[in-house]
Design an enzyme around this catalytic site. Structure first.
Site, PDB file in Angstrom:
ATOM      1  N   GLU A   1      -5.748  -5.136  10.370  1.00 17.09           N
ATOM      2  CA  GLU A   1      -4.737  -4.093  10.538  1.00 17.09           C
ATOM      3  C   GLU A   1      -5.015  -3.332  11.837  1.00 17.09           C
ATOM      4  OE1 GLU A   1      -2.699  -2.877   6.683  1.00 17.09           O
ATOM      5  OE2 GLU A   1      -4.454  -1.635   6.883  1.00 17.09           O
TER       6      GLU A   1
ATOM      7  N   GLY B   1       2.105   2.010  10.823  1.00 17.62           N
ATOM      8  CA  GLY B   1       3.051   3.122  10.719  1.00 17.62           C
ATOM      9  C   GLY B   1       3.711   3.508  12.030  1.00 17.62           C
TER      10      GLY B   1
ATOM     11  N   SER C   1       3.142  -2.400  10.373  1.00 21.13           N
ATOM     12  CA  SER C   1       4.591  -2.398  10.616  1.00 21.13           C
ATOM     13  C   SER C   1       5.249  -3.741  10.305  1.00 21.13           C
ATOM     14  CB  SER C   1       4.887  -1.962  12.056  1.00 21.13           C
ATOM     15  OG  SER C   1       4.427  -0.644  12.279  1.00 21.13           O
TER      16      SER C   1
ATOM     17  N   LYS D   1       0.140   4.228  -0.135  1.00 20.31           N
ATOM     18  CA  LYS D   1      -0.495   5.410   0.460  1.00 20.31           C
ATOM     19  C   LYS D   1      -0.285   6.613  -0.482  1.00 20.31           C
ATOM     20  CE  LYS D   1       0.456   3.496   4.968  1.00 20.31           C
ATOM     21  NZ  LYS D   1       0.035   3.619   6.343  1.00 20.31           N
TER      22      LYS D   1
ATOM     23  N   GLU E   1      -6.974   4.623   7.683  1.00 22.35           N
ATOM     24  CA  GLU E   1      -6.759   6.060   7.430  1.00 22.35           C
ATOM     25  C   GLU E   1      -7.971   6.672   6.730  1.00 22.35           C
ATOM     26  OE1 GLU E   1      -2.930   5.578   5.544  1.00 22.35           O
ATOM     27  OE2 GLU E   1      -2.103   4.957   7.471  1.00 22.35           O
TER      28      GLU E   1
ATOM     29  N   ASN F   1       0.873  -1.178   0.000  1.00 27.54           N
ATOM     30  CA  ASN F   1       0.000   0.000   0.000  1.00 27.54           C
ATOM     31  C   ASN F   1       0.908   1.225   0.000  1.00 27.54           C
ATOM     32  OD1 ASN F   1      -1.762   2.085   0.508  1.00 27.54           O
ATOM     33  ND2 ASN F   1      -2.178   1.503   2.630  1.00 27.54           N
TER      34      ASN F   1
ATOM     35  N   HIS G   1      -9.539   1.187   4.606  1.00 33.18           N
ATOM     36  CA  HIS G   1      -8.267   1.316   5.333  1.00 33.18           C
ATOM     37  C   HIS G   1      -8.513   2.243   6.528  1.00 33.18           C
ATOM     38  CE1 HIS G   1      -4.180   2.511   6.326  1.00 33.18           C
ATOM     39  NE2 HIS G   1      -3.777   1.430   5.676  1.00 33.18           N
TER      40      HIS G   1
HETATM   41  C1  PEP Z   1      -0.881   0.058   5.940  1.00 30.93           C
HETATM   42  O1  PEP Z   1      -0.916   1.260   5.703  1.00 30.93           O
HETATM   43  O2  PEP Z   1      -1.752  -0.683   5.481  1.00 30.93           O
HETATM   44  C2  PEP Z   1       0.216  -0.459   6.752  1.00 30.93           C
HETATM   45  C3  PEP Z   1       0.170  -1.693   7.143  1.00 30.93           C
HETATM   46  O3  PEP Z   1       1.234   0.425   7.037  1.00 30.93           O
HETATM   47  P1  PEP Z   1       2.637   0.073   7.733  1.00 30.93           P
HETATM   48  O4  PEP Z   1       3.142  -1.205   7.133  1.00 30.93           O
HETATM   49  O5  PEP Z   1       3.515   1.232   7.438  1.00 30.93           O
HETATM   50  O6  PEP Z   1       2.363  -0.088   9.193  1.00 30.93           O
END
Ligand code: PEP
Length: 248
Positions: A166, A172, A211, A11, A96, A9, A94
């Protein structure tokens, strides 16, 4: 046997120059790794992803989709448009989008419906905040998010979904869920699906996101109900993304 799937992803990151380097780095570093792989790019770069990935084993997709098919919806991108650029996947819900754009679970479910209608695979994201985890509400929260989707998806389409657990506190932040925490949530989600759709539940891919890095991917992916990863930060460097794919 469920295939493993790793989705990057991106972003709101990238530029045409940076994307060219990233896409060619991914393609050059892939060999027969026995898993599926895709990148979900910002909508303006779908054509670039299509040009760079057509004929490779890497699929591409988008990070959001409109619930509307077409018309006076300024700023929206329809599922048919994504499909027009060869997209396979689209992220729906997601955290966000839920946090910064007030997307409700019902809206997310409608996005999954719109994606399916255009032949796309919705990657529907679920996760609890840290406060919800600390209050012991994880299962209640992710079950409600999942149920909103199951309530509106046709029975025969449940097997076409990809689910992504998630935890918001892991996205993040560098704080990865332990393999056991992730496995427990994945098993719980699968069990929720199984209540009404036993066959689909056994086959549905459930990705972990939060992460994930090359160093922790192997242990996470080894869990019986973790079928791959949704990768944010580490998907922006070919070497890290490939390292995660190799961990599969
Ligand atoms: C995400 O944005 O779906 C995600 C898992 O981000 P990160 O791997 O940076 O935690």
């Amino acid at each position: 046997m469920r295939r493993k799937l790793v989705i990057g992803n991106w972003k709101m990151n990238g530029s045409r120059a940076a994307n060219t380097a990233l896409l060619s780095g991914i393609v050059a570093g892939l060999n027969d790794f026995g898993a599926d792989c895709a990148v979900c790019v910002p909508a303006p770069y779908l054509a670039q992803a299509q040009a760079g990935l057509t004929g490779t084993v890497v699929a591409w997709g988008a990070q959001d989709v409109s619930v509307h098919a077409s018309g006076a919806y300024t700023g929206e991108v329809s599922a048919a448009m994504l499909q027009d650029f060869g997209a396979t996947y689209v992220l729906c819900g997601h955290s966000e989008r839920r946090a910064y754009h007030q997307e409700s679970s019902e809206l997310v479910a409608q996005k999954a419906v719109a994606a399916l209608a255009a032949g796309l695979t919705p990657v529907v994201c679920f996760g609890e905040t840290l406060a919800q985890r600390e209050a012991g509400q994880t299962e209640e929260v992710i079950c409600a998010q999942l149920q909103a989707v199951l309530d509106v998806i046709a029975d025969e389409d449940v097997s076409k979904l990809v689910l992504a657990y998630e935890p918001v506190w892991a996205i993040g932040t560098g704080k990865t869920a332990t393999p056991q925490i992730a496995q427990d949530a994945h098993l719980f989600l699968r069990t929720c699906v199984a209540k009404k759709h036993a066959v689909a539940a056994a086959g549905v891919q459930i990705l972990y996101g939060g992460s994930m890095k090359p160093e922790n991917a192997k242990e996470l992916m080894a869990q019986p109900d973790i079928d791959g990863g949704l990768i944010g930060g580490a998907a922006l460097k070919a070497v890290d993304f490939l390292g995660i794919i190799q961990a599969v």
